[in-house]
Scaffold this active site. Structure first.
Site, mmCIF file in Angstrom:
data_model
loop_
_atom_site.group_PDB
_atom_site.id
_atom_site.type_symbol
_atom_site.label_atom_id
_atom_site.label_comp_id
_atom_site.label_asym_id
_atom_site.label_seq_id
_atom_site.Cartn_x
_atom_site.Cartn_y
_atom_site.Cartn_z
ATOM 1 N N SER A 134 36.428 38.561 14.285
ATOM 2 C CA SER A 134 35.680 39.128 15.409
ATOM 3 C C SER A 134 34.460 38.278 15.751
ATOM 4 O O SER A 134 33.410 38.807 16.098
ATOM 5 C CB SER A 134 35.279 40.570 15.100
ATOM 6 O OG SER A 134 34.580 40.649 13.876
ATOM 7 N N LYS A 190 26.089 37.943 9.137
ATOM 8 C CA LYS A 190 26.734 36.852 9.868
ATOM 9 C C LYS A 190 25.693 36.239 10.801
ATOM 10 O O LYS A 190 24.727 36.893 11.186
ATOM 11 C CB LYS A 190 27.962 37.338 10.619
ATOM 12 C CG LYS A 190 27.816 38.607 11.443
ATOM 13 C CD LYS A 190 29.172 39.005 12.009
ATOM 14 C CE LYS A 190 29.120 40.356 12.721
ATOM 15 N NZ LYS A 190 29.225 41.483 11.782
ATOM 16 N N SER A 247 24.796 45.725 18.551
ATOM 17 C CA SER A 247 25.620 44.528 18.367
ATOM 18 C C SER A 247 25.996 43.882 19.694
ATOM 19 O O SER A 247 25.132 43.537 20.488
ATOM 20 C CB SER A 247 26.856 44.867 17.532
ATOM 21 O OG SER A 247 27.578 43.706 17.199
ATOM 22 N N HIS A 248 27.287 43.763 19.965
ATOM 23 C CA HIS A 248 27.795 43.059 21.134
ATOM 24 C C HIS A 248 28.113 44.005 22.285
ATOM 25 O O HIS A 248 28.734 43.597 23.270
ATOM 26 C CB HIS A 248 29.046 42.271 20.760
ATOM 27 C CG HIS A 248 30.098 43.132 20.118
ATOM 28 N ND1 HIS A 248 29.911 43.720 18.884
ATOM 29 C CD2 HIS A 248 31.325 43.519 20.536
ATOM 30 C CE1 HIS A 248 30.991 44.429 18.575
ATOM 31 N NE2 HIS A 248 31.856 44.327 19.560
ATOM 32 N N ASP A 298 24.483 37.669 15.921
ATOM 33 C CA ASP A 298 25.231 37.450 14.674
ATOM 34 C C ASP A 298 26.666 36.982 14.904
ATOM 35 O O ASP A 298 27.384 36.717 13.947
ATOM 36 C CB ASP A 298 25.210 38.698 13.783
ATOM 37 C CG ASP A 298 25.877 39.914 14.398
ATOM 38 O OD1 ASP A 298 26.334 39.820 15.558
ATOM 39 O OD2 ASP A 298 25.928 40.959 13.731
ATOM 40 N N ARG A 299 27.084 36.842 16.166
ATOM 41 C CA ARG A 299 28.442 36.363 16.452
ATOM 42 C C ARG A 299 28.385 35.063 17.243
ATOM 43 O O ARG A 299 27.346 34.710 17.814
ATOM 44 C CB ARG A 299 29.235 37.415 17.231
ATOM 45 C CG ARG A 299 29.397 38.716 16.468
ATOM 46 C CD ARG A 299 30.123 39.768 17.293
ATOM 47 N NE ARG A 299 30.077 41.053 16.611
ATOM 48 C CZ ARG A 299 31.125 41.840 16.389
ATOM 49 N NH1 ARG A 299 32.323 41.465 16.803
ATOM 50 N NH2 ARG A 299 30.990 42.977 15.777
ATOM 51 N N GLU A 304 34.727 36.695 9.798
ATOM 52 C CA GLU A 304 35.640 37.684 10.355
ATOM 53 C C GLU A 304 36.223 37.158 11.659
ATOM 54 O O GLU A 304 35.566 36.390 12.377
ATOM 55 C CB GLU A 304 34.899 38.993 10.630
ATOM 56 C CG GLU A 304 34.270 39.608 9.403
ATOM 57 C CD GLU A 304 33.416 40.829 9.717
ATOM 58 O OE1 GLU A 304 33.280 41.675 8.827
ATOM 59 O OE2 GLU A 304 32.890 40.921 10.844
ATOM 60 N N ASP A 361 26.167 36.574 20.697
ATOM 61 C CA ASP A 361 26.218 37.925 21.246
ATOM 62 C C ASP A 361 24.827 38.531 21.380
ATOM 63 O O ASP A 361 23.813 37.856 21.191
ATOM 64 C CB ASP A 361 27.124 38.810 20.400
ATOM 65 C CG ASP A 361 26.541 39.131 19.037
ATOM 66 O OD1 ASP A 361 25.779 38.312 18.504
ATOM 67 O OD2 ASP A 361 26.842 40.217 18.503
ATOM 68 N N THR A 392 36.886 44.904 6.729
ATOM 69 C CA THR A 392 35.962 44.537 7.790
ATOM 70 C C THR A 392 34.595 45.168 7.507
ATOM 71 O O THR A 392 34.496 46.353 7.232
ATOM 72 C CB THR A 392 36.498 45.012 9.153
ATOM 73 O OG1 THR A 392 37.750 44.350 9.405
ATOM 74 C CG2 THR A 392 35.529 44.707 10.263
ATOM 75 N N ASP A 404 22.906 40.582 19.622
ATOM 76 C CA ASP A 404 21.933 40.557 18.519
ATOM 77 C C ASP A 404 21.982 39.267 17.712
ATOM 78 O O ASP A 404 21.275 39.129 16.718
ATOM 79 C CB ASP A 404 22.117 41.770 17.605
ATOM 80 C CG ASP A 404 23.385 41.722 16.774
ATOM 81 O OD1 ASP A 404 24.399 41.187 17.264
ATOM 82 O OD2 ASP A 404 23.382 42.232 15.647
#
Length: 535
Positions: free
Chosen positions: A350, A361, A93-94, A264-265, A348, A260, A329, A262
């Site tokens: 986040s 996301k 992830s991040h 998704d944010r 979310e 981020d 979450t 990957d």
């Protein structure tokens, strides 16, 4: 998620991938799996291992992103488009990448979303008892060339362009000609800067902003994926995306966005303006049917947010006559509602925002949604800024002041002791009705969720205290780190006083933050004077 050194141990990755394959509902034989990730360190060796194990377990086909690259939202789309059985995603992830940092492997289901607890629990159980794994030996597969090949004569492999399918799909969701016309108009002074933070969305960002929207190369930065994310932390917030924040302020850029590691944010900013992720969800939901063709055609079925996320989207749902869901979450909870046709837009706090176009996301989706809003707002009133959009929203709905304090890599024993202390405090019969500073306790608890689709129950999802004035404090331990524990503290208060709409969130929330720190005795249990990150 573990350190690279853990995944590099003999047989560790093999055992974990075998556990995933063995846990696939119906078994791995004859399946088609998408494979790819954020390009972080150790990705290519892991993919070669997956290929050998897939062949050994009778998998029929692998669809692999070129050079192992496949953003998490793009992987979700690939699974759905090609009707794959599921996907193995290589990402942490991040979190930072590199030989001394993090790596992760996760499984996504046929709907393109994260595996539910029933499958992840099965994977975990298998890892505790596994005694063998099945492999077929053979030379490494060249992942650099798009096309079809065979591994050891038994496994079909399609190496695909990781970007094209996803960008093409976005073009069916949004009005690309409207956005391009707005961004490139001779009369428009609206400038854009997208920062991929050296993560997976670099190639996607270039294809979108430069190739599709016709913006100059200067509209993107840090768009070359790096195994260690350029030595940075690929988390799109005001702390770790400081290079973007500084550029927007220094150069007077109208619109800044980051994603981020990957993909998704997302983070959305404008000159002098930060869009809190909780507000971002609400604003996208409010504008969706005005300017996004996907929702203009299909409507908005429902809205949802994770429990710690502010109630801003709840107010939008009420005004539009929509059902709103409060879930734990974790994106899998949204996926269930989407598959049941109950949910269209969700997010979310986040920095995760998305819709039912996929089951993850989607950072770039959120960025393009905001560009759609800016194009539509400027069509109504030329010169509209990101701050103008925020203020217009607050004037209709009021403002949910919100902040999150992250205390990363805290000693696990101290973190657990703090949570135990808060739990015991909440269980005191005299705590309800107690006055804490200027606040009076109305309700306390540990959030529990019963899924309205499958009836599953998720308990202990976060300690919360609600006050009589509607303010909230929430404490959670996060599972997204690979070392120690991460304590997340959330605070929220609502105001419909127009004089407060542009106030600094930290100043407005200070009395609530002070109460939260005193209530939890966080400094005593963790030794931390201040958080690692403030959102």
């Amino acid at each position: 998620m573990r350190r690279v050194k853990v995944f590099s141990q003999p047989n560790y990755t093999e055992n974990f991938v075998q556990a995933i394959l063995s846990a696939i509902p119906g078994g791995p034989t004859g399946t088609t799996l998408a494979v790819g990730g954020d390009g972080r360190y150790f990705s290519i060796p892991a993919i070669q291992t997956i290929i050998r194990l897939a062949a050994g377990n009778g998998v029929s086909k692998l669809i692999i992103g070129q050079d192992g690259i496949l953003s998490t939202p793009a992987a979700s789309h690939v699974i759905r488009k090609y009707k794959a059985t599921g996907g193995i995603l290589l990402t942490a992830s991040h979190n930072p990448g590199g030989p001394d940092n993090d790596f992760g492997i996760k499984y996504n289901m046929q709907n393109g979303g994260p595996a539910p607890e029933g499958v992840t629990d099965k994977i975990f159980e298998i890892t505790k008892t596994i005694s063998e794994y099945k492999v077929v030996k053979g030379d490494d597969v060249d992942l650099s060339n798009v096309g079809s090949t065979k591994f050891a004569g038994v496994l079909s492999i399609d190496i695909i362009d990781p970007v094209t399918d996803y960008i093409d799909y976005l073009s069916t969701i949004f009005d690309f000609p409207l956005i391009k016309s707005f961004l490139t108009s001779d009369s428009s002074r609206f400038t854009v800067r997208f920062d991929a933070l050296h993560g997976v969305t670099g190639p996607y960002g270039r294809a979108l902003f430069v190739d599709t929207f016709g913006l100059p190369e200067s509209s993107i930065q840090n768009c070359t994926p790096s195994p260690d994310f350029g030595g940075g932390h690929p988390d799109p917030n005001l702390t770790y995306a400081k290079s973007l924040v500084d550029a927007v302020e220094r150069e007077g850029i109208s619109f800044g966005a980051a994603s981020d590691g990957d993909g998704d944010r997302n983070m959305i900013i404008g000159k002098g303006t930060f869009v809190n992720p909780s507000d971002s969800i609400a604003i996208i939901a409010d504008w969706a049917e005005k300017c996004i063709p996907y929702f203009q055609k299909g409507g908005v079925k429902g809205l949802a947010r994770s429990m710690p996320t502010s109630g801003a989207v709840d107010r939008v749902a009420k005004k539009h006559g929509l059902q709103v869901y409060e879930v734990p979450t974790g994106w899998k909870f949204f996926g269930n509602l989407m598959d049941a046709g109950r949910l269209s837009i969700c997010g979310e706090e986040s920095f995760g925002t998305g819709s039912d176009h996929i089951r993850e996301k989607d950072g770039l989706w959120a960025v393009v949604a905001w560009l759609s809003i800016m194009a539509a707002a400027n069509k109504e009133k030329p010169g509209t800024t990101v701050q103008d959009v925020l203020l217009a929203h607050y004037k209709v709905y009021g403002r949910n002041f919100f902040s999150r304090y992250d205390y990363e890599e805290v000693d696990s024993d101290g973190a657990n002791q703090m949570i135990a202390h808060v739990t015991k405090t909440f269980e005191d019969a005299g705590f309800k009705g107690k006055t804490l500073g200027p606040f009076t306790v109305a309700e306390v608890g540990n959030f529990s969720y019963t899924d309205p689709v499958d009836g599953s129950v998720s308990k202990n999802q976060g300690l919360y205290v609600k006050f009589v004035d509607g303010s909230r404090i929430i404490f959670r331990l996060s599972g997204t780190g690979s070392a120690g524990a991460t304590i997340r503290l959330y605070v929220e208060k609502y105001s419909n006083d127009e004089k407060e709409f542009l106030a600094d969130a930290q100043e407005g929330l200070k009395p609530l933050i002070d109460v939260a720190l005193q209530l939890s005795d966080l400094k005593t249990f963790t030794g931390r004077e201040k958080p690692t990150v403030i959102t």
